[in-house]
Motif scaffolding. Structure first.
Motif, PDB file in Angstrom:
ATOM      1  N   ILE A  14       8.700   3.344  -5.663  1.00 46.98           N
ATOM      2  CA  ILE A  14       8.611   3.436  -4.207  1.00 46.98           C
ATOM      3  C   ILE A  14       7.809   2.223  -3.740  1.00 46.98           C
ATOM      4  O   ILE A  14       6.684   2.016  -4.189  1.00 46.98           O
ATOM      5  N   GLY A  15       8.385   1.423  -2.859  1.00 48.41           N
ATOM      6  CA  GLY A  15       7.694   0.226  -2.398  1.00 48.41           C
ATOM      7  C   GLY A  15       7.723   0.101  -0.887  1.00 48.41           C
ATOM      8  O   GLY A  15       8.743   0.364  -0.255  1.00 48.41           O
ATOM      9  N   HIS A  16       6.592  -0.311  -0.323  1.00 47.39           N
ATOM     10  CA  HIS A  16       6.477  -0.538   1.119  1.00 47.39           C
ATOM     11  C   HIS A  16       6.064  -1.983   1.362  1.00 47.39           C
ATOM     12  O   HIS A  16       5.175  -2.504   0.696  1.00 47.39           O
ATOM     13  N   ASP A  17       6.731  -2.676   2.298  1.00 49.59           N
ATOM     14  CA  ASP A  17       6.361  -4.031   2.687  1.00 49.59           C
ATOM     15  C   ASP A  17       6.492  -4.939   1.452  1.00 49.59           C
ATOM     16  O   ASP A  17       7.545  -4.971   0.823  1.00 49.59           O
ATOM     17  N   PHE A  18       5.457  -5.696   1.089  1.00 51.68           N
ATOM     18  CA  PHE A  18       5.560  -6.533  -0.113  1.00 51.68           C
ATOM     19  C   PHE A  18       5.797  -5.684  -1.365  1.00 51.68           C
ATOM     20  O   PHE A  18       6.343  -6.179  -2.355  1.00 51.68           O
ATOM     21  N   GLY A  19       5.388  -4.431  -1.327  1.00 47.06           N
ATOM     22  CA  GLY A  19       5.691  -3.530  -2.430  1.00 47.06           C
ATOM     23  C   GLY A  19       7.176  -3.259  -2.549  1.00 47.06           C
ATOM     24  O   GLY A  19       7.690  -3.042  -3.653  1.00 47.06           O
ATOM     25  N   ALA A  20       7.882  -3.268  -1.413  1.00 48.04           N
ATOM     26  CA  ALA A  20       9.341  -3.132  -1.451  1.00 48.04           C
ATOM     27  C   ALA A  20       9.958  -4.338  -2.133  1.00 48.04           C
ATOM     28  O   ALA A  20      10.877  -4.202  -2.966  1.00 48.04           O
ATOM     29  N   ALA A  21       9.462  -5.543  -1.814  1.00 52.33           N
ATOM     30  CA  ALA A  21       9.973  -6.748  -2.463  1.00 52.33           C
ATOM     31  C   ALA A  21       9.750  -6.690  -3.967  1.00 52.33           C
ATOM     32  O   ALA A  21      10.628  -7.084  -4.763  1.00 52.33           O
ATOM     33  N   ALA A  22       8.576  -6.189  -4.381  1.00 52.80           N
ATOM     34  CA  ALA A  22       8.295  -6.045  -5.816  1.00 52.80           C
ATOM     35  C   ALA A  22       9.248  -5.045  -6.459  1.00 52.80           C
ATOM     36  O   ALA A  22       9.716  -5.250  -7.585  1.00 52.80           O
ATOM     37  N   ALA A  23       9.542  -3.961  -5.750  1.00 53.13           N
ATOM     38  CA  ALA A  23      10.432  -2.929  -6.293  1.00 53.13           C
ATOM     39  C   ALA A  23      11.858  -3.456  -6.447  1.00 53.13           C
ATOM     40  O   ALA A  23      12.517  -3.189  -7.462  1.00 53.13           O
ATOM     41  N   TYR A  24      12.349  -4.186  -5.441  1.00 51.23           N
ATOM     42  CA  TYR A  24      13.674  -4.801  -5.579  1.00 51.23           C
ATOM     43  C   TYR A  24      13.715  -5.714  -6.807  1.00 51.23           C
ATOM     44  O   TYR A  24      14.669  -5.691  -7.593  1.00 51.23           O
ATOM     45  N   ALA A  25      12.677  -6.532  -6.955  1.00 53.09           N
ATOM     46  CA  ALA A  25      12.641  -7.477  -8.064  1.00 53.09           C
ATOM     47  C   ALA A  25      12.619  -6.751  -9.402  1.00 53.09           C
ATOM     48  O   ALA A  25      13.339  -7.132 -10.338  1.00 53.09           O
TER      49      ALA A  25
END
Length: 277
Positions: free
Chosen positions: A84-95
């Motif tokens: 589960i990623g939010h904001d830059f955490g979302a970018a990390a999760a996609y990666a």
């Protein structure tokens, strides 16, 4: 490097990855809900967010934070996790999902869409340029002084603008500022923005970066606040072609950028409905 984490529960592993200007503690409510539903919920501090936690390779790009998430899954003794990623955490999760899809069972991202339309908007969309003024300001040498001024009033402004109508409780606001005030942390966190518009220098890192922006092959849920004044919800439309194993996209009414804090029950219900399905 030892990474500070918050955790709750036991069972299948779920990693919750935070963004800026935020920290792992904002996941506390979601961690508790996940634990109640039988998950081991873990929220790590992202690289740079604690004294001594500066990126060992100097990189704050998504391929690096995605690698951190994959490494943490292994360190925690699991073969696989939900992300589960939010904001830059979302970018990390996609990666992370792109770099090793076998380690990611399901993907939930919030507030930052996947795809080139985001970068294109920074170039061509006047509305998004207005929303993203702070990203350009962070490229300047005066950014640290401006952000720290008057007890981090700059951070208060971002939260107020990005989530209109939501007021972060005083104790949580103080804890967030304490995170950013720790020695060296602010400069490291601004590194995420200072590297956002330039590719890495060496070819191996460039190859990782390219892979990290590819099509997502794990089942995915995307949530975006309807009133988000940081990233327009419209930028998340039309992402389906980049998710080859299904994408459920939900725009959450009555929520801005920090939707997991503004509408915690609604967001947790959507997440658990997806993870449990």
């Amino acid at each position: 490097m030892e990474v500070p984490i918050l955790e709750a529960g036991s069972g299948p592993l779920v990693l919750c990855l935070h963004g800026f200007p935020d920290h792992a503690a904002s996941w506390t409510g979601i961690l508790d809900r996940l634990a109640q539903e039988g998950y081991w919920a873990v929220a790590p501090a992202q690289r740079g967010y604690w004294p001594g936690g500066a990126a060992p390779d100097g990189s704050y790009r998504p391929y690096s934070t995605g690698q951190d998430a994959l490494a943490l899954i292994e360190v925690l003794g699991r073969e696989q996790a939900d992300l589960i990623g939010h904001d830059f955490g979302a970018a990390a999760a996609y990666a992370a999902a792109n770099l090793d899809a076998t380690r990611v069972r399901k993907l939930v991202t919030m507030a930052v869409p996947h795809g080139r339309q985001v970068l294109n908007a920074f170039v061509s969309d006047g509305d998004q340029q207005r929303r993203s003024w702070y990203m350009f300001f962070f490229q300047t040498a005066m950014a640290e002084a401006a952000v720290e001024l008057d007890d981090f009033a700059f951070i208060d402004r971002l939260w107020r603008e990005w989530s209109p109508g939501y007021e972060l409780p005083d104790a949580e606001r103080a804890a967030l500022k304490e995170t950013l005030r720790a020695p060296g942390v602010l400069t490291e966190t601004l590194g995420y923005y200072r590297q956002a518009f330039s590719p890495p220098a060496d070819e191996a890192a460039q190859a990782l970066a390219t892979r990290s922006y590819g099509a997502i092959t794990v089942p995915s849920l995307y949530l975006h606040g309807a009133d988000d004044n940081c990233m327009s919800a419209e930028l998340s439309a039309g992402m389906d072609d980049l998710f080859t194993n299904g994408l459920e996209r939900i725009v959450v009414p009555g929520a801005g950028h920090f939707l997991h804090l503004e509408q915690p029950k609604t967001v947790a219900d959507h997440i658990l409905g997806f993870l449990n399905s």
